[in-house]
Motif scaffolding. Sequence first.
Motif, short mmCIF file in Angstrom:
data_model
loop_
_atom_site.label_atom_id
_atom_site.label_comp_id
_atom_site.label_asym_id
_atom_site.label_seq_id
_atom_site.Cartn_x
_atom_site.Cartn_y
_atom_site.Cartn_z
N VAL A 1 80.20 -29.01 -15.63
CA VAL A 1 79.08 -30.28 -15.55
C VAL A 1 77.92 -29.74 -16.28
O VAL A 1 77.03 -29.15 -15.70
N PRO A 2 77.25 -30.99 -17.00
CA PRO A 2 76.04 -30.69 -17.34
C PRO A 2 74.63 -31.14 -15.92
O PRO A 2 75.28 -31.65 -15.45
N LYS A 3 73.60 -30.15 -16.31
CA LYS A 3 72.66 -30.32 -16.13
C LYS A 3 72.20 -31.61 -16.22
O LYS A 3 71.72 -31.97 -16.97
N SER A 4 71.98 -32.53 -14.75
CA SER A 4 71.14 -33.56 -15.01
C SER A 4 70.40 -33.60 -15.18
O SER A 4 69.05 -33.04 -14.64
N ALA A 5 69.04 -34.57 -16.63
CA ALA A 5 67.72 -34.34 -17.01
C ALA A 5 67.28 -35.24 -15.95
O ALA A 5 66.05 -35.32 -15.56
N ALA A 6 67.77 -36.20 -15.41
CA ALA A 6 67.17 -37.44 -13.73
C ALA A 6 67.76 -37.37 -12.34
O ALA A 6 68.77 -38.54 -12.65
N PRO A 7 67.83 -36.00 -11.84
CA PRO A 7 68.79 -36.28 -10.82
C PRO A 7 68.77 -36.91 -9.99
O PRO A 7 67.36 -37.36 -9.44
N ALA A 8 69.33 -37.22 -8.62
CA ALA A 8 68.66 -37.77 -7.32
C ALA A 8 68.64 -36.71 -6.43
O ALA A 8 70.00 -36.63 -6.35
N VAL A 9 67.68 -36.84 -5.59
CA VAL A 9 66.94 -36.08 -5.06
C VAL A 9 66.88 -36.40 -3.59
O VAL A 9 65.79 -37.52 -3.52
N GLY A 10 67.28 -36.14 -2.62
CA GLY A 10 67.28 -36.47 -1.25
C GLY A 10 67.64 -37.19 -1.00
O GLY A 10 67.68 -38.17 0.45
N TYR A 11 68.79 -38.47 -2.12
CA TYR A 11 69.42 -39.65 -1.88
C TYR A 11 70.57 -39.40 -2.27
O TYR A 11 71.33 -38.96 -3.54
N PHE A 12 71.79 -40.07 -2.13
CA PHE A 12 73.09 -40.70 -2.88
C PHE A 12 73.03 -41.50 -3.77
O PHE A 12 72.16 -42.16 -3.61
N PRO A 13 73.11 -40.97 -4.67
CA PRO A 13 73.03 -42.29 -6.29
C PRO A 13 73.88 -43.37 -6.27
O PRO A 13 73.51 -44.38 -6.94
N GLY A 14 74.89 -43.22 -5.18
CA GLY A 14 75.57 -44.30 -5.31
C GLY A 14 75.27 -45.55 -4.25
O GLY A 14 75.37 -46.06 -4.56
N TRP A 15 74.52 -45.59 -4.01
CA TRP A 15 73.98 -45.96 -2.55
C TRP A 15 72.76 -46.20 -3.01
O TRP A 15 71.35 -45.56 -3.43
N PRO A 16 72.33 -48.13 -2.02
CA PRO A 16 70.56 -48.32 -2.60
C PRO A 16 70.12 -47.82 -1.43
O PRO A 16 70.43 -47.38 -1.22
N ARG A 17 67.80 -47.48 -2.37
CA ARG A 17 68.17 -47.02 -0.78
C ARG A 17 66.24 -48.37 -0.97
O ARG A 17 66.56 -48.59 -2.16
N GLY A 18 65.85 -47.42 0.09
CA GLY A 18 64.56 -48.37 0.42
C GLY A 18 63.69 -47.97 0.37
O GLY A 18 63.03 -46.75 -0.26
#
Length: 361
Positions: free
Chosen positions: A249-266
């Motif tokens: 898997v390629p290393k992401s250029a914009a990783p989601a740090v501290g949260y799951f990227p498929g879920w909304p967050r506020g």
Amino acid sequence: MTSTLPSTVPRSVVLAARVTTLLARSFPEYVPGVVHEGFRVESLDGREPRRMFVRWHGGTPTRPVWTHGPALGREKYKAGILEALTRAGYAVTSVPGRMDVYVADRPHDTAGPRFAPVASDIPFTAPWLVMDLWTRAHVGVADTEEEATAEAMYAERRHTLTDARMVTVPALYDHLERADELLGDGLAWWRRERHGATDYRDPVRHERIDALVAVANALRAGREVLGAGRMVSYAEPGRNGAGYLVQWVPKSAAPAVGYFPGWPRGSAEGDAITLLVNGGLHPVCYGEPVGDGGFMCEASGFMVSAADPADLSVPGVTLSGVGTERPGELERAPEILRGAGWRVEPDAAWPGTWTAFPPAG
């Protein structure tokens, strides 16, 4: 490649002497007034004195555009010069339509990108250039930064493919081309093994050439190589018939740090992540999508999500751990948040997780 010149001699002079010595074994060297056709190592860029190139002097510049016969004059030497310099380990840049071949020493650390988009400062050209950072020569132009970035990645992939061919056997060349297509874009890659339904081994970072050669060898061995999102995987036979799955898997250029990227967050989730990171905890890091709504876990750690991801108006956040790399670290999370005025309660339904509420504002 070593030089006998004194150490006080500029590096550009040393490079020119090395390249001249190498090419003189196969091609005539141009000497003004003496040898009227041949190569010469030059640098005419006052802003970048070490920006060296090889130019062929004399002879017919190119073959007539209306013919399809063999190359003539300068044109027929370009491919030979390119091959000689590349095989000797130099960095070379060749641009279609130009006869000059730019050359430089390969850097000691080649882990970073070789090609990059840069804003153009050259009059009467496109606003963006694709620059070879090794030779300081531009290899393309683009109207937008996005186009330049895409062209830089394409050049990077061809460069890696060329390097892979130089360290492998000809029987692997076609498989390298197919592996390059399967992998797509990406400079740095994660290799992970899955030995069971839930037995995922820790990912190990590699350069693109490692992924390229590994996938090519899997193709040559007849393995079925599958793709899921940005992930490429294939089965490898293990000991005693127990095989395992290899995932790239390629290393992401914009990783989601501290949260799951498929879920909304506020804002509450963001505030909690900031407090925990400042308190010394390690956040989970999710990268590229790997199919079926999943994402590559590049590093395990704590994760903050909305108490109800389907309805951000529900108060509170959920704090949980992902992975087992740092056992016990998450237990410090409640005290960090409480110290900032948050109310933290253990989740009775899920041991090891908490629900936290920010201070009333």
